[in-house]
Scaffold this active site. Structure first.
Site, PDB file in Angstrom:
ATOM      1  CD  GLU A 228      -0.981 -33.675 -53.600  1.00  0.00           C
ATOM      2  OE1 GLU A 228      -1.836 -34.604 -53.596  1.00  0.00           O
ATOM      3  OE2 GLU A 228      -1.196 -32.567 -54.093  1.00  0.00           O
ATOM      4  CB  CYS A 262       0.406 -41.897 -52.588  1.00  0.00           C
ATOM      5  SG  CYS A 262       0.689 -40.983 -54.114  1.00  0.00           S
TER       6      CYS A 262
END
Length: 484
Positions: A228, A262
């Site tokens: 990720e 993120c």
């Protein structure tokens, strides 16, 4: 103890620490072999214990997060770390039995009366590497998935969140033995050695650069990885969208955790004729949300001096290039500096060659790139690495469809920002340089399970009819029926 801590060890002790991680891994592997398929009720009970421990220690967690950041908004911690973790547990507990249920599969007619099914088997020991920006949720999210799938886990926490790690260790210690879940701490060398352990699966959240190192180390053991990462997630304001509506829906996603997220919108693509309206609305709405950020507890600080210096370096570069910069706060610069706070800052049409436009920003700097035609904006997105998220602000159904099917990103959110991560029933993951693999919900369960096919024959066995010698009437009939 549910922790291995390298922070207090000398260089001479590092080898022992690394061996300690291998010993814990061996202990977990042995424990898994003794109980390779925890029943649903056992998994649910463990998750329920974990949930209760989180609820019991949520105030110490909030205090610890605030200490690690210097100023971490209480609501950022509740909405970004604690609430989604509890929601993920509740979601998984209600569905584990359904996920675990074997699936009957079709058997080709010529192989009847055989039967086929797929069972979902835990992988074993999962390694989880946690970043500093959401150290609770990005530890618990993968851990909840691992436990729901029947696995054991070793969790490497970030060295930048020592206070949070201490409370997190307490949470884990109330629920698990070290043979079930182990917490690892330490600097970059520990993370490097951690990624070399032959886990049955490894899940890493962090930068693309570090992700490459993790994948390279995992490849030596053929360890499958879920990465990720992130990247430069665009926010596309379409010509049909009013500036006020777009900014109202966009700004919170950018300022949550001061952009240290993120999936934070990295830059805006804006129609040329809407630029000044966008700047005006952004200033008004930012000041309404965060009056005087230097003393406002709702506005989170940059995590540490290193990140603060990096972000200011990005600003200095575009300043030196003569780029238009709009600081959206009316506040004292020295007071902001003392708190490591950077108000949301718009950078108008920066050079594509600037570091700002090449690397993920991960902070409250917000470039705006103007375009003349929507086709130009879509081409701009297509020409760049595939991001973790794409945010389209438009009520035009045709454009929504175009973005849904012709653009590539880890996720697409229409007329909102960031909130797709909080949806437990859709997968979360990147594509290409923004990551690989999925977790959250059912997709997470599938990622950390082996979908094991089971093919079985009963007492009645007709397979012998096709055995040699070949050339019989039965063979000819089978070929006639099934090769056509």
């Amino acid at each position: 103890m549910n922790m291995l801590n390298a922070n207090d060890t000398s260089i001479a002790d590092q080898a022992d620490h690394h061996q300690g991680m291998l010993d814990i891994f061996a202990q977990q592997k042995a424990a898994f072999l003794n109980a390779p398929y925890p029943e649903a009720n056992e998994r649910i009970a463990k998750l329920l214990q974990l949930k209760q421990s989180i609820l019991d220690l949520q105030e110490p967690l909030i205090t610890a997060l605030n200490a690690d950041f210097g100023c971490r908004s209480r609501d950022d911690s509740l909405m970004g770390d604690i609430m989604p973790s509890v929601a993920a547990i509740n979601y998984a507990m209600k569905r584990i039995k359904k996920w675990m249920k074997p699936q009957r599969r079709h058997v080709n007619t010529m192989f009847l009366p055989a039967r086929a099914k797929v069972i979902y088997q835990p992988l074993g020991v999962v390694g989880i590497i946690v970043p500093w920006n959401y150290p609770v949720f990005l530890a618990l999210g993968p851990l909840i998935t691992a436990l729901a799938s029947g696995n054991r886990a070793m969790v490497k926490m970030s060295e930048f969140t020592p206070n949070t790690n201490k409370v997190f260790r307490q949470i884990i210690a109330t629920c698990f033995s070290e043979s079930e879940v182990a917490i690892i701490e330490g600097e970059a060398d520990v993370a490097a050695k951690f990624s070399e352990i032959p886990f049955d699966h490894m899940l890493f959240t962090g930068s693309t650069q570090v992700g490459r190192h993790v994948m390279r180390a995992a490849s030596e053991n053929l360890t499958p990885v879920t990465l990720e990462l992130g990247g430069k997630s665009p926010a596309l304001i379409a010509p049909d969208m009013e500036a006020k509506t777009a900014i109202q829906r966009l700004l919170w996603g950018k300022t949550l955790n001061s952009g240290q997220t993120c999936v934070s919108p990295d830059y805006i693509l804006c129609p040329e004729d809407k630029l000044e309206d966008v700047v005006k609305e952004a200033r008004a709405q930012f000041q309404a949300m965060y009056p005087k950020p230097s003393t406002n507890p709702d506005y989170t600080s940059v995590i540490n001096d290193r990140q603060y210096a990096r972000l200011n370096g990005l600003l200095r570069e575009v300043e030196a290039q003569g780029t238009r910069i709009e600081n959206l706060a009316n506040d004292d610069s020295e007071a902001l500096k003392s708190k490591r706070k950077i108000p949301l800052t718009l950078i108008i049409n920066p050079s594509d060659n600037s570091v700002l436009m090449k690397e993920e920003i991960f902070g409250p700097l917000f470039p705006i790139v103007t375009y003349k035609k929507i086709e130009d904006a879509l081409a701009y997105i297509h020409q760049r690495p595939r991001p973790l998220a794409l945010y389209l602000f438009s009520f035009d159904k045709a454009l929504q469809k175009t973005c849904s099917y012709s653009t590539h990103s880890g996720a697409l959110t229409l007329n909102d920002a960031v909130m797709h991560v909080a949806q437990d029933d859709i997968p979360f993951g990147g594509i290409g340089p923004s990551g690989m693999g999925h977790y959250h919900g059912k997709e997470g369960f599938l990622t950390l399970s082996k979908a094991k096919p089971v093919f079985s024959q009963g007492r009645l066995f007709l397979g012998g009819l096709v055995h040699p010698p070949y050339g019989t009437f039965v063979h000819k009939l089978i070929y006639k029926l099934f090769i056509r």
